[in-house]
Design an enzyme around this catalytic site. Structure first.
Site, mmCIF file in Angstrom:
data_model
loop_
_atom_site.group_PDB
_atom_site.id
_atom_site.type_symbol
_atom_site.label_atom_id
_atom_site.label_comp_id
_atom_site.label_asym_id
_atom_site.label_seq_id
_atom_site.Cartn_x
_atom_site.Cartn_y
_atom_site.Cartn_z
ATOM 1 N N LYS A 116 0.752 -1.287 0.084
ATOM 2 C CA LYS A 116 -0.072 0.008 -0.143
ATOM 3 C C LYS A 116 0.949 1.344 0.217
ATOM 4 O O LYS A 116 0.533 2.347 -0.538
ATOM 5 C CB LYS A 116 -0.983 -0.056 1.281
ATOM 6 C CG LYS A 116 -1.873 -1.047 1.156
ATOM 7 C CD LYS A 116 -3.044 -1.078 2.367
ATOM 8 C CE LYS A 116 -4.108 -2.025 2.338
ATOM 9 N NZ LYS A 116 -3.386 -3.244 2.428
ATOM 10 N N GLU A 200 -3.176 6.058 8.656
ATOM 11 C CA GLU A 200 -3.913 7.168 7.883
ATOM 12 C C GLU A 200 -5.040 7.851 8.687
ATOM 13 O O GLU A 200 -5.503 7.244 9.537
ATOM 14 C CB GLU A 200 -4.505 6.584 6.578
ATOM 15 C CG GLU A 200 -3.839 5.913 5.441
ATOM 16 C CD GLU A 200 -4.369 5.374 4.251
ATOM 17 O OE1 GLU A 200 -3.814 5.005 3.221
ATOM 18 O OE2 GLU A 200 -5.685 4.880 4.336
ATOM 19 N N HIS A 235 -14.426 -3.359 8.930
ATOM 20 C CA HIS A 235 -13.560 -3.273 7.808
ATOM 21 C C HIS A 235 -13.909 -4.335 6.798
ATOM 22 O O HIS A 235 -13.073 -4.236 5.839
ATOM 23 C CB HIS A 235 -12.236 -2.757 7.932
ATOM 24 C CG HIS A 235 -12.077 -1.938 8.880
ATOM 25 N ND1 HIS A 235 -12.410 -0.449 9.019
ATOM 26 C CD2 HIS A 235 -11.549 -1.679 10.469
ATOM 27 C CE1 HIS A 235 -12.045 0.287 9.878
ATOM 28 N NE2 HIS A 235 -11.489 -0.278 10.849
ATOM 29 N N ARG A 297 -5.743 -8.829 -8.292
ATOM 30 C CA ARG A 297 -6.468 -10.092 -8.381
ATOM 31 C C ARG A 297 -8.039 -9.812 -8.713
ATOM 32 O O ARG A 297 -8.277 -8.671 -8.789
ATOM 33 C CB ARG A 297 -6.456 -10.686 -6.944
ATOM 34 C CG ARG A 297 -6.859 -9.828 -5.832
ATOM 35 C CD ARG A 297 -6.807 -10.729 -4.440
ATOM 36 N NE ARG A 297 -7.131 -10.026 -3.096
ATOM 37 C CZ ARG A 297 -8.156 -9.253 -2.926
ATOM 38 N NH1 ARG A 297 -9.195 -9.655 -3.743
ATOM 39 N NH2 ARG A 297 -8.213 -8.678 -1.795
#
Length: 659
Positions: A116, A200, A235, A297
């Site tokens: 990421k 973040e 999440h 993917r």
């Protein structure tokens, strides 16, 4: 077209890939762990090979074992599905080294987008906005804590190498940061073999919107429109839909173009998804979205894209891997209607969504216009603690969003699952929630509406228990008749009654039963007007009311009553089933599900307070924290970290606090 494919995955995605591969005339090869020896995908494949014990690290994550099977079976290609090794660059490289086609992007693209932090830096250079945060390589807890303070709470801690909600924690205040960081790193290491994280800013009123991209090996890249994945819990996506409600055409164009350029920048080939977070406080706007990550993917939710485009993404993957050119351009693609997908999980919404395991005594899905079911299990299969607890994906397609949601709600209402607890009723309520139907939702919608969605302890369903107790009574009478060698048409003798009887007046006989493990007082009531006719009542339920249930499923240990998507297991009560060994202790902390005990934070003699963390059990790729039920003292540790524990197993014994 490729001659054969080895599917380096399991469950419903393995079944999904096998179906398309066979339709293309390909030979299919499955690999499986010892726990999956009798699974549906193993039987569907043309051939199947065991690659190790149940834990994924000893089977589905073993690159060497999978490559060896591919070489031995002369597999022309390997399809990784999603999860496991699907985003591991070293797996793609191992395929290339051994002359096997990897049905996915090149290793270089996986490396560029698979982490990421690196992906955010790459797209930022291309002018795509990213979420504010720290995406660097330093991982010292003190440093990350300081960065979180600078970013400002709430923050998200996210695993660098992975997705699916694994290794992700939302942190509301500084006091919770250290524990959340430790848990996220441990879960990331377990799921992806990489404990690194980034931090973040948490976007308020966020909408999770992703763009499906597809590229061939000749430089052609298109996007297949967007999916909205905002309905999430912890999440993890719960319901996904395409297209996104309220998506303006100009925003779709901007996001689609950004996703295509991101894929083009890394020389992408095959199916991929570029995920964005949008600030939805004032609706979707083209200047208020941020890049999160790219999944290199196929996605779990790809069926909704297939429904609105009419494409088979797995077939396109095989064709791209075979060197074919995309048979369409961007302008050829149009959106046809609306599609919604619900993830049916073996979990219990009434107990904080704890995973549920065990045998599927019944599994039935509806058929109908616009309904598609993707599953990897069937009646008689075992839901084990080793892998993701998904039972099926229920997908509905309609001309409009309302029609698709109504079809999905109806399909969920007709779905029958007996054995493990499921989230069926919860999903149906989500589909019917007025605010969601009106398009007013974000990623916090579920957490804000837990009570309305039936999450948490619910009142006893007295009607369901009554039906279950009646079924048990009927079973016992049938057994007695068989023992007396009576034919079905012979009158029943009062001497066959399993309890006392009377000749006059209304007879009501108490019969204690267990409803989901809790003792309940039921009573059998005999009709004065109709001798020999009886019914069963529980609590305030009307014994002669014309009530209905969805299904009654018989099992050796009891009877499952399904009503309104909710399951109740009713059993005979055994007064001698008592844990005499630990009756003198103040309380026991038990394993809430089958899993692995990965951490214990106390020792015998420690004083603990109610709500204090005692241990962590890992099951189905998720961590579950066990806390003290009351103040007290640790009397005994019954298991060591690393041990596999069964549901209900006593892990920690507590002595009540002395006054």
């Amino acid at each position: 077209m490729l001659e054969s494919v080895l599917i380096a995955n399991r469950g419903e995605i393995a079944c999904r890939i096998i179906r398309t591969a066979k339709s293309l005339g390909m030979r299919t090869i499955a690999v499986y762990s010892e726990a999956d020896a009798n699974s549906l995908f193993v039987r569907m494949a043309d051939e199947a090979h065991c690659i190790g014990p149940a834990p994924a690290r000893e089977s589905y994550l073993r690159i060497d074992a999978i490559i060896e099977v591919a070489r031995r079976t002369k597999a022309a290609s390997i399809h990784p599905g999603y999860g496991f090794l699907s985003e591991r660059a070293e797996f793609a490289e191992a395929c290339a080294t051994n002359g096997i086609v990897f049905v996915g992007p090149p290793a270089s693209a996986i490396k560029a987008m698979g982490l990421k932090d690196a992906a955010k830096a790459l797209v930022q250079q291309a002018g795509v906005p990213v979420v504010p945060g720290y995406h660097g390589s330093k991982q010292e807890p003190d440093f990350l804590r300081q960065k979180a303070y600078e970013i400002g709470y709430p923050v998200l801690i996210k695993a660098v190498a992975g997705g699916g909600g694994k290794g992700m924690r939302r942190v509301e205040k500084a006091a919770d940061f250290d524990a959340a960081l430790e848990s996220a790193q441990r879960e990331a290491a377990s799921a992806f073999g990489d404990p690194r994280v980034l931090v973040e800013k948490y976007i308020l009123s966020p909408r999770h919107i992703e763009i499906q991209v597809f590229a061939d090996g000749h430089g052609n890249v298109v996007h297949l429109f967007e999916r909205d994945c905002s309905l999430q819990r912890r999440h993890q996506k719960v319901i996904e839909e395409a297209p996104a409600p309220g998506m303006p055409d100009d925003m779709r164009e901007v996001m689609g173009r950004a996703a295509v350029e991101a894929a083009r920048a890394v020389g992408y080939v095959g199916a991929g998804t570029v995920e964005f977070i949008a600030d939805g406080r004032e609706g979707l706007r083209p200047d208020r979205f941020y890049f999160m990550e790219m999944n290199t993917r196929l996605q779990v939710e790809h069926p909704v894209t297939e429904a609105i485009t009419g494409l088979d993404l797995v077939e396109l993957q095989f064709r791209a891997a075979s060197g074919e050119t995309l048979p369409f351009a961007q302008d050829d693609l149009i959106i046809d209607g609306h599609a919604v997908e619900a993830r049916l999980y073996a979990e219990d919404p009434e107990k904080e969504f704890l995973p549920s395991t065990g045998k599927l005594w019944a599994l039935e899905f509806p058929e109908g216009e616009g309904i598609r079911i993707d599953t990897g299990v069937e009646t008689g299969a075992e839901v084990t603690p080793y892998y993701d607890p998904m039972i099926a994906k229920v997908i509905a397609h309609g001309a409009t969003r309302d029609e698709a949601l109504s079809r999905l709600a109806e399909a969920l209402g007709e779905t029958i699952v007996a054995g493990p607890k499921t989230n069926t009723a919860f999903l149906k309520r989500l589909c019917e929630a007025p605010e969601f139907r009106a398009g007013r939702f974000d990623t916090g919608f579920i957490d804000r509406n837990l009570d309305a969605l039936g999450v948490g302890p619910q009142p006893l369903d007295e009607v369901a228990v009554s039906f279950g107790a009646a079924a048990l009574t009927s079973r016992k009478i049938d057994q007695l008749r068989m023992s007396e060698h009576l034919r079905n048409d012979e009158p029943s003798s009062p001497w066959l009654e399993p309890d006392g009887f009377q000749l006059l007046g209304t007879r009501s006989v108490g019969m204690p039963v267990l409803a989901d493990g809790e003792r309940v007082e039921a009573r059998e009531i005999f009709s004065e007007e109709h001798p020999g006719v009886s019914t069963v009542a529980v609590g305030e339920s009307d014994p002669w009311a014309d009530e209905r249930i969805d299904q009654e499923v018989d099992a050796p240990h009891g009877v499952y009553i399904l009503k309104g998507g909710r399951q109740t297991l009713v059993q005979f009560y055994d007064p001698f089933d008592v844990d005499l060994e630990h009756m003198d202790q103040g309380g026991s902390v038990k394993a809430p599900m089958h899993g692995k005990l990965i951490a214990v934070f106390v020792q015998p003699g420690d004083k603990v307070e109610k709500g204090q963390r005692l241990a962590i059990v890992e099951a189905m790729k998720m961590e579950h924290v066990l806390v003290a039920p009351s103040d007290g003292e640790v009397a005994e540790l019954a298991a060591e970290p690393g041990a596999q524990v069964a549901e209900g197993a006593r892990l920690i014994a507590l002595k009540a606090k002395e006054e």
